[in-house]
Design a protein around this motif. Structure first.
Motif, PDB file in Angstrom:
ATOM      1  N   PRO A 239      -3.567  12.084   0.052  1.00 14.27           N
ATOM      2  CA  PRO A 239      -4.748  11.230  -0.085  1.00 14.27           C
ATOM      3  C   PRO A 239      -4.689  10.099   0.929  1.00 14.27           C
ATOM      4  O   PRO A 239      -3.647   9.861   1.528  1.00 14.27           O
ATOM      5  CB  PRO A 239      -4.578  10.667  -1.491  1.00 14.27           C
ATOM      6  CG  PRO A 239      -3.099  10.550  -1.655  1.00 14.27           C
ATOM      7  CD  PRO A 239      -2.479  11.639  -0.813  1.00 14.27           C
TER       8      PRO A 239
ATOM      9  N   PHE B  48      -4.238   6.326   1.758  1.00 15.45           N
ATOM     10  CA  PHE B  48      -3.425   5.333   1.038  1.00 15.45           C
ATOM     11  C   PHE B  48      -4.277   4.267   0.349  1.00 15.45           C
ATOM     12  O   PHE B  48      -5.410   3.997   0.753  1.00 15.45           O
ATOM     13  CB  PHE B  48      -2.434   4.673   1.993  1.00 15.45           C
ATOM     14  CG  PHE B  48      -3.061   3.732   2.993  1.00 15.45           C
ATOM     15  CD1 PHE B  48      -3.132   2.375   2.739  1.00 15.45           C
ATOM     16  CD2 PHE B  48      -3.584   4.209   4.191  1.00 15.45           C
ATOM     17  CE1 PHE B  48      -3.706   1.506   3.657  1.00 15.45           C
ATOM     18  CE2 PHE B  48      -4.163   3.352   5.117  1.00 15.45           C
ATOM     19  CZ  PHE B  48      -4.225   1.997   4.846  1.00 15.45           C
TER      20      PHE B  48
ATOM     21  N   ARG C   6       3.982   1.844   9.185  1.00 12.40           N
ATOM     22  CA  ARG C   6       4.439   1.986   7.803  1.00 12.40           C
ATOM     23  C   ARG C   6       5.804   2.648   7.804  1.00 12.40           C
ATOM     24  O   ARG C   6       6.239   3.158   8.839  1.00 12.40           O
ATOM     25  CB  ARG C   6       3.468   2.870   7.021  1.00 12.40           C
ATOM     26  CG  ARG C   6       3.363   4.275   7.595  1.00 12.40           C
ATOM     27  CD  ARG C   6       2.289   5.092   6.904  1.00 12.40           C
ATOM     28  NE  ARG C   6       2.241   6.457   7.344  1.00 12.40           N
ATOM     29  CZ  ARG C   6       1.551   6.905   8.378  1.00 12.40           C
ATOM     30  NH1 ARG C   6       0.854   6.054   9.107  1.00 12.40           N
ATOM     31  NH2 ARG C   6       1.565   8.171   8.699  1.00 12.40           N
TER      32      ARG C   6
ATOM     33  N   GLU D 119       2.225  12.040   0.135  1.00 16.35           N
ATOM     34  CA  GLU D 119       1.948  13.429   0.539  1.00 16.35           C
ATOM     35  C   GLU D 119       2.587  14.332  -0.512  1.00 16.35           C
ATOM     36  O   GLU D 119       3.796  14.369  -0.650  1.00 16.35           O
ATOM     37  CB  GLU D 119       2.545  13.700   1.909  1.00 16.35           C
ATOM     38  CG  GLU D 119       2.029  12.765   2.986  1.00 16.35           C
ATOM     39  CD  GLU D 119       2.895  12.804   4.236  1.00 16.35           C
ATOM     40  OE1 GLU D 119       3.207  13.893   4.710  1.00 16.35           O
ATOM     41  OE2 GLU D 119       3.278  11.728   4.712  1.00 16.35           O
TER      42      GLU D 119
ATOM     43  N   ARG E 171       8.449  11.747  15.798  1.00 13.79           N
ATOM     44  CA  ARG E 171       8.518  12.138  14.405  1.00 13.79           C
ATOM     45  C   ARG E 171       9.840  12.837  14.112  1.00 13.79           C
ATOM     46  O   ARG E 171       9.964  14.035  14.352  1.00 13.79           O
ATOM     47  CB  ARG E 171       7.347  13.062  14.058  1.00 13.79           C
ATOM     48  CG  ARG E 171       6.000  12.374  14.141  1.00 13.79           C
ATOM     49  CD  ARG E 171       5.958  11.262  13.111  1.00 13.79           C
ATOM     50  NE  ARG E 171       4.660  10.609  13.104  1.00 13.79           N
ATOM     51  CZ  ARG E 171       3.709  10.908  12.238  1.00 13.79           C
ATOM     52  NH1 ARG E 171       3.880  11.838  11.339  1.00 13.79           N
ATOM     53  NH2 ARG E 171       2.570  10.253  12.269  1.00 13.79           N
TER      54      ARG E 171
ATOM     55  N   ASN F  84       4.629   6.965   1.765  1.00  7.34           N
ATOM     56  CA  ASN F  84       4.246   6.099   2.889  1.00  7.34           C
ATOM     57  C   ASN F  84       3.968   4.702   2.348  1.00  7.34           C
ATOM     58  O   ASN F  84       3.092   4.527   1.508  1.00  7.34           O
ATOM     59  CB  ASN F  84       2.999   6.652   3.578  1.00  7.34           C
ATOM     60  CG  ASN F  84       3.296   7.958   4.287  1.00  7.34           C
ATOM     61  OD1 ASN F  84       3.716   7.965   5.436  1.00  7.34           O
ATOM     62  ND2 ASN F  84       3.098   9.067   3.598  1.00  7.34           N
TER      63      ASN F  84
ATOM     64  N   THR G 213       0.850  -1.191   0.000  1.00  5.29           N
ATOM     65  CA  THR G 213       0.000   0.000   0.000  1.00  5.29           C
ATOM     66  C   THR G 213       0.885   1.241   0.000  1.00  5.29           C
ATOM     67  O   THR G 213       2.040   1.186   0.407  1.00  5.29           O
ATOM     68  CB  THR G 213      -0.903   0.038   1.242  1.00  5.29           C
ATOM     69  OG1 THR G 213      -0.087  -0.124   2.399  1.00  5.29           O
ATOM     70  CG2 THR G 213      -1.951  -1.042   1.191  1.00  5.29           C
TER      71      THR G 213
ATOM     72  N   SER H 105       3.577   0.411   3.003  1.00  6.06           N
ATOM     73  CA  SER H 105       3.342  -0.705   3.913  1.00  6.06           C
ATOM     74  C   SER H 105       2.907  -1.944   3.126  1.00  6.06           C
ATOM     75  O   SER H 105       2.703  -1.870   1.915  1.00  6.06           O
ATOM     76  CB  SER H 105       2.274  -0.319   4.932  1.00  6.06           C
ATOM     77  OG  SER H 105       2.217  -1.288   5.951  1.00  6.06           O
TER      78      SER H 105
END
Ligand code: ADP
Ligand code: MG
Length: 694
Positions: free
Chosen positions: A273, A275, A444, A192, A432, A321, A188, A323
């Motif tokens: 969006p 994922f 992820r 961004e 982060r 991102n 998946t 995963s």
């Protein structure tokens, strides 16, 4: 008010629409193709095509197009109308199964890196039924893969699909060892997307923006992003209108536009969006970029997707991102609840750590471009050095495994590491760290080196492939194990120890990290040619061959295409700079000088000293001379570079000699710009560009 559920995916021929418009039998057969990749029979294809055409016509379509992603990194489409003559001067609108399944665009003008000469330029596109057809600009677009007749992938989608398949196969082998019965594993992806919005009228006055997508000159404005007053700030009315319009267009195409906010630099924004499956996410990101630009025009704006449109403020990236999840909905990068689940998670984590360390070069190469080179390592985006950030807690656990010590959770409970007594890993315990190129964010990994303009197909193909290869070697070892638990411990400990150097949680922007990384033996590939130097190394060619992702031919073609593009971009940038100097900058400076001289002569007999004017004349004259000198120097080194024989030599010369000469010229021009009176400015300034959209 728009009714979002009603418009969502209204322009997409998705499963809902298929179910509605196809007979049960045909739908079942199509679904089988979608799920299992079984070939679509012509009879079925004919019915599907017909239903699709009727639907598309209702949505205003007159044409259809196989929509694909050649190596240019953007999408390509060739429109054919549904029109079929009846012979009596009338027509009908038709669309056959054959036309749906396969197309034959002339492939000769797409980049292929020279391994396929023009006369053999026969390529064909095949429908990827896992990505839905949609209507855009009165055209039914059918997402396709693009291959040559000899089977080489001429696009970015085919290898992505191959890599997803390969990871599926290897991840299932691992899951089986843990007693899992998953049937399928998919990757998946959520991207961004950062971008800049500037006024169209100002854009039209800048040759550099029009020709290269970025400013090649421009003095810093008195205010940049130092006040941190743009990030997440209230969005300006004109931008809000744009975002609303953009969301609506994206939603109609079934794209899950979710988050929107202002980014760090003035005039910079982001859209993320929700994922989805990687190949769909890649299609959707290409569409998103296209629509972002198109909608901007409607609002008198220009959307800049370049990685570094402005000096002195942040450039734009695209966080990737990534995963993997099973058909049962299990996220394989999420720490589990039970010790056994955690052992499985730790094995996947270990595989990612090993894969990234072993293939730092590939990850750097895939994000390399003339534009992105300005970001990586410029204290605003992750450095060109690859490293992984896993968060403090996870790092402590890994350290305990490496050192064979007990893990102390929060200073209280002591736990020893063993499959039966693995510590429970708190969910989303990661901090982060924004400076890391590759961060674990709870469930992820976020690959942050990707440039804003880049197609995400490439980075995801690499991520999937290197992980698949690593899992394959782990599976080979563990499938033979007599005592699985014991062998698993040994493997995890061994690999974490071996690849410990890739873990880094400090400040990735600091100079100290560059030194530390060198000490650790990590690669610091600063420029595109540096990054491509290792692309064709034996380890890489063999890996992709083994995994069935790229042939050696295909890799050579990527190498050529990448370096060719790098040289082309820089060639255009140099020529645009020269044009701007000759047509905009020098004439503006001369006009200004003329005005000053004119004033001076008029004032001659009045007794005024004209000191400021005289000083200005001297300064402007001196800068104009230096501009002339630096321009000649740039022209000289550019000539020598163009005459070099190989692409690598040329690219290296652009990186090492031409870019510094461009920087020298720019720095003089940028010191002239603020001296020129407002009406003598050669082009809209940074202040105009960055602060005028309200
Ligand atoms: P941040 O800016 O804090 O990193 P955002 O909300 O802007 O977070 O973006 C996070 C992105 O990660 C979104 O696109 C989201 O859909 C995506 N994402 C979340 N979970 C997964 C997953 N399991 N696989 C891939 N992407 C994911
Ligand atoms: Mg974000």
């Amino acid at each position: 008010m728009i009714n979002v559920p009603e418009i969502f995916a209204s322009m997409v021929f998705n499963e809902c629409e298929m179910k509605k418009r196809l007979s049960k039998k045909i739908y079942k057969s199509l679904k089988k193709t979608m799920e299992e990749g079984s070939p679509l029979e012509l009879g079925v294809a004919n019915e599907v095509a017909n239903a699709m055409k009727d639907w598309a016509i209702e949505k205003g379509a007159t044409h259809y197009s196989h929509w694909f992603q050649p190596l240019t990194g953007i999408t390509a489409e060739k429109h054919d109308s549904f029109l079929t003559p009846l012979g009596n001067g009338k027509i009908i609108m038709s669309f056959s199964g054959k036309e749906l399944i396969k197309g034959e665009p002339d492939a000769s003008s797409f980049p292929s890196g020279g391994y396929r000469s023009t006369f053999e330029a026969r390529g064909y596109t095949v429908w990827d039924p896992t990505s839905y057809p949609f209507v855009k600009d009165h055209t039914l677009c059918i997402p396709t893969a693009f291959c040559s007749y000899t089977g080489e992938a001429l696009d970015k989608k085919t290898p992505l699909l191959r890599s997803m398949e390969s990871l599926n196969e290897q991840a299932l082998r691992i899951l089986k060892l843990f007693g899992k019965t998953a049937r399928h594993v998919t990757t998946t992806m959520g991207s961004e997307q950062e971008y800049f919005l500037i006024d169209e009228k100002l854009y039209a006055k800048r040759r550099d923006l029009k020709m290269t997508g970025r400013t090649l000159f421009g003095a810093r404005p008195v205010k940049g992003q130092e006040m941190d007053d743009q990030y997440f700030a209230a969005i300006k009315p004109r931008v809000i209108k744009y975002m609303e319009d953009l969301n609506e267009e994206l939603w109609k195409l079934g794209i899950y536009a979710k988050t929107e906010h202002n980014e760090a630099a003035p005039a910079q924004h982001e859209m993320a969006p929700i994922f989805t499956t990687s190949n769909l996410a890649a299609d959707q990101n290409q569409l998103t970029m296209e629509i972002m630009k198109k909608v901007a025009r409607r609002h008198g704006l220009i959307c800049l997707l370049h990685e570094k449109p402005f000096e002195g403020v942040n450039g734009s990236g695209k966080h990737n991102n990534w995963s993997i999840a099973t058909d049962a909905g299990e996220n394989l990068f999420a720490p589990g609840k039970t010790p056994m689940e955690n052992a499985q998670f730790l094995l996947f984590l270990t595989a990612v750590i090993k894969a990234v360390d072993d293939h730092q070069d590939l990850l750097r190469a895939i994000v390399a471009s003339a534009g992105n080179d300005h970001r990586l390592g410029a204290n605003e985006a992750p450095p060109a050095i690859m490293s992984i950030y896993v968060g403090d807690e996870l790092e402590e656990i890994l350290e305990a495994i490496k050192d064979g010590k007990a893990y102390t959770a929060n200073g209280s409970k002591r736990m020893s590491i063993g499959v039966d007594v693995l510590p429970s890993i708190p969910k989303d315990s990661t901090d982060r760290n924004r400076t890391s190129p590759f961060a674990f964010t709870g469930n992820r990994f976020e690959f942050r080196s990707v440039g804003s303009k880049l197609s995400i197909s490439g980075p995801n193909t690499i991520l999937n492939s290197i992980l698949a290869d690593t899992l394959s070697s782990f599976a080979d070892e563990l499938e033979k194990a007599k005592d699985f638990d014991k062998e698993l411990q040994i493997l995890i400990k061994r690999e974490i120890t071996c690849h410990w150097r890739i873990l880094f949680s400090g400040n990735g922007y600091g100079e100290e990290w560059v030194k530390e990384a060198e000490r650790r033996g990590l690669k610091n590939l600063k420029t595109t040619p540096d990054a491509m130097t290792h692309y064709l190394d034996k380890k890489n060619v063999e890996l992709f061959k083994r995994m069935g992702i790229y042939s050696e031919f295909e890799m050579k073609s990527h190498y050529d295409v990448k370096l060719e593009k790098y040289c082309q971009v820089l060639n255009i940038e140099v020529e645009t700079m020269i044009e701007m100097v000759n047509k905009d900058i020098v004439p503006s400076g001369m006009n200004f000088l003329n005005k000053l001289a004119d004033t001076h002569s008029k004032l001659k007999d009045t007794g005024v000293t004209f000191l400021a004017g005289k000083n200005l004349i001297k300064k402007v004259d001196s800068l104009l001379s230096q501009i002339e000198e630096k321009k000649e120097k740039l022209l000289g080194v550019h000539q020598t570079t163009k005459a070099l024989s190989t692409l690598m030599e040329k690219s290296k010369s652009y990186a090492d000699v031409v870019i510094p000469a461009m920087d020298e010229l720019r720095s003089i021009v940028d010191s002239l710009e603020p001296l020129l009176g407002q009406e003598y400015k050669p082009y809209p300034t940074y202040e105009d560009l960055l602060f005028s959209v309200q």
